[in-house]
Motif scaffolding. Structure first.
Motif, short mmCIF file in Angstrom:
data_model
loop_
_atom_site.label_atom_id
_atom_site.label_comp_id
_atom_site.label_asym_id
_atom_site.label_seq_id
_atom_site.Cartn_x
_atom_site.Cartn_y
_atom_site.Cartn_z
N LYS A 95 0.83 -1.20 0.00
CA LYS A 95 0.00 0.00 0.00
C LYS A 95 0.86 1.26 0.00
CE LYS A 95 -3.61 2.42 2.60
NZ LYS A 95 -4.56 2.37 3.76
N ASN A 96 0.46 2.22 -0.81
CA ASN A 96 1.12 3.52 -0.88
C ASN A 96 0.45 4.46 0.13
OD1 ASN A 96 2.32 5.94 -1.53
ND2 ASN A 96 1.49 6.05 -3.62
N GLU A 97 1.12 4.71 1.23
CA GLU A 97 0.53 5.54 2.29
C GLU A 97 0.38 6.99 1.86
OE1 GLU A 97 -0.81 4.29 4.79
OE2 GLU A 97 0.04 2.26 4.81
N ASN A 98 1.07 7.39 0.78
CA ASN A 98 0.97 8.76 0.29
C ASN A 98 -0.01 8.92 -0.86
OD1 ASN A 98 2.96 9.79 2.09
ND2 ASN A 98 4.56 8.94 0.77
N TYR A 99 -0.75 7.84 -1.14
CA TYR A 99 -1.75 7.88 -2.21
C TYR A 99 -2.84 8.91 -1.87
CZ TYR A 99 -5.40 5.99 -5.37
OH TYR A 99 -6.36 5.82 -6.32
#
Length: 588
Positions: free
Chosen positions: A262-266
């Protein structure tokens, strides 16, 4: 079992057709593949134990017991949007990068990086307004990222650059850049400011927003790209930049496994619940079923006898989910003198003999066995619907019964005409096919050989298995007689198939040319019918008629995917167009 699959397919395809109909009211189109005939990948051999051990090792290495474990049918060969041509690569790219638009659960185009957009009164100028989003290195996503990426695609003139040209997207000056080496800076795109991306079209393209969720139209950060060594973009986690729901955790081109987290900065990270996805290439349906049963994989695709086995198993049948995959499997014939005994397959009657000697119902019932549909049209059914009537473009599978069907007597009549015209009584051809494209492909190839040789005495059809990438290389370089291949729709319009047979199109692997056909397609994309939807729809059917009358291809079946999905997994979105699987809303 057939009744169950038929019911599952009916439900799935009603949904997908309705979704595709919402995006099919276009005035222009083209040929494309969501990993269609342009698929270029290789799948390793290996037994079930090796596959399971490899997947388990991946999960352990990334600390990802909560990750969703998903089967890939072939290797991911490239994550560069300029080079990727297969559905598996497009799927992973879409995991990691958002374009201007994305697909909702019904397949409609909805905002992604573009928070909104405006269209000029004449339909030729799109102004996209970008939301606040950032790349994984903290750099803001800007309009220039799209300008740079689109110019790069057109300049390099790769296999998917045609999506910008006058047969599909109709972006201003794309043709001169792609085909004449024009200046990329003349492409009809601009960035008045960081949050505004403007696209100028040659003519209106009403399905243009739906093109924007296809990976070829995704952005690339210019500064990051130019900081890399030539040819390294997208070849590892460190050489790929992300603005999407996931980021690469491990990846090597062509490897049998890869992981995204998962991209936490998405920009929409709050809606993504999966911590990550473990992808594992599984080369056979037997291995896939074993991996699912022992819990190594949460999502697998099976075919043939394994589908019957799953349906009959009380513990597996609730997990069986059959969906339309959109791919058309077909035979293509080289019509050049370089191949097929000096160009024998340039003879239309010989090709018509082939297409009428094949029992498609037997192929899908006895060899594919996953709910795939026997198909008798060049545009497959159940993905493109008329915006005025709602009718499926290829609903009538008997429309070309005079040219395509299973009729041995008719096949032999065509064969007699061909022998007289060619002055020969016997022919020997070689059919190439991928030996890593699923268990059923080799079975289908063998069945076709048997039927052709039995129903057309005097024809010998040799089989030559090879990897998918080798098959594609031979097709692209006109080094084959007959090829068993596939094509998947990039967008919900008949042109995604019919554009393939334009003279000199890069996907016209038979090198067929017909001036009447070219004119019809031109009228549908940039000419007489761009503002008359119903006239365009009829002209597209007229163009398809020419393809079928001359047996440019022999359509075989429209692929379905029989998926097993683990209990507790939900929210995976399946589509027959562009991106077959989307995981942004999936849960485990």
């Amino acid at each position: 079992m057939k009744k169950l699959i038929a019911l599952l397919m009916t439900a799935a395809l009603v949904v997908s057709l309705a979704a595709c109909g919402s995006g099919s009211s276009g005035s222009a189109g083209g040929s494309g593949s969501a990993g269609g005939s342009g698929d270029s990948a290789a799948s390793p051999a290996g037994d079930a134990a090796a596959t399971s051990e490899a997947a388990a090792a991946d999960a352990s290495a990334s600390g990802s017991s909560d990750y969703l474990s998903v089967m890939l049918s072939t290797n991911v060969m490239s994550l560069d949007t300029d080079l990727a041509t297969d559905g598996e690569s497009f799927e992973v790219i879409a995991d990691c990068i958002d374009g201007l638009m994305q697909m909702d659960a019904d397949g409609a185009a909805v905002p992604a990086i573009a928070e909104s957009y405006d269209v000029s009164e004449d339909g030729t100028v799109y102004t996209f307004h970008l939301r606040d989003a950032q790349w994984s290195n903290g750099t803001p996503v800007t309009a220039n990222d799209f300008v740079f990426a689109w110019r790069r695609i057109c300049k390099n003139a790769g296999e998917y650059a045609y999506l910008f040209d006058s047969s599909v997207g109709c972006v201003k000056n794309a043709d001169s850049i792609i085909y004449e080496g024009g200046d990329p800076e003349t492409l009809g795109v601009s960035a008045p400011d960081d949050k505004t991306f403007v696209v100028e079209l040659e003519v209106p393209v009403s399905f243009f927003p739906s093109l924007m969720y296809f990976p070829t139209f995704y952005p690339i950060n210019q500064e990051f790209y130019e900081s890399l060594e030539d040819g390294t973009y997208g070849t590892s986690p460190d050489t790929f930049l992300y603005n999407g729901a996931f980021v690469l955790e491990n990846y090597t081109p062509g490897t049998a496994s890869l992981t995204v987290k998962k991209n936490e900065n998405y920009w929409n990270a709050g809606s993504v619940t999966l911590p990550g996805i473990n992808y594992q290439v599984v080369g056979s349906s037997d291995n896939a079923l074993t991996a699912f049963k022992n819990g190594t994989l949460d999502v697998v695709t099976i075919s043939g006898n394994q589908v019957e086995s799953a349906e009959a198993d009380d513990t597996l049948s609730p997990s069986l989910n059959v969906v339309g995959a959109g791919y058309l499997w077909y035979l293509t014939f080289s019509q050049t003198e370089k191949n097929a005994q000096g160009g024998m397959l340039a003879n239309a009657n010989l090709r018509l003999a082939f297409t009428n000697a094949i029992d498609r119902e037997t192929l899908v019932d006895n060899y594919v066995m996953d709910g795939s549909l026997a198909t008798y049209t060049a545009v497959p059914p159940q993905f493109a619907a008329s915006s005025t009537t709602g009718e499926d473009f290829s609903a009538d599978q008997n429309a070309f019964a005079d040219y395509c069907g299973y009729d041995v007597e008719k096949a032999q009549d065509y064969f007699e005409k061909a022998k007289k015209e060619l002055g020969k009584d016997s022919f020997e051809f070689t059919m190439i096919y991928g030996n890593n494209e699923g268990d059923e492909v080799a079975k289908v190839a063998q069945a076709i050989k048997s039927e052709i040789e039995e129903n057309l005495p005097g024809v010998t059809l040799n089989l030559q298995p090879m990897t998918k990438s080798e098959r594609l290389d031979k097709m692209e370089n006109d080094d084959y007689d007959v090829a068993l291949t596939r094509w998947g729709p990039d967008y919900a319009d008949p042109m995604t198939y019919l554009g393939m047979w334009i003279t000199n199109n890069s996907n016209n692997y038979g090198f067929w040319s017909n001036a009447e056909y070219d004119k019809l397609i031109a009228d549908c994309t940039t000419g007489a019918y761009i503002s008359d939807y119903d006239a365009r729809w009829k002209a597209l059917f007229d163009a398809e008629t020419l393809v079928m009358q001359e047996a440019v291809i022999a359509p075989l079946y429209t692929k379905a995917n029989a998926n097993l999905i683990a209990n507790g997994v939900s929210g995976i979105e399946f589509h027959p167009v562009a991106l077959n699987r989307v995981y942004k809303n999936a849960t485990k």
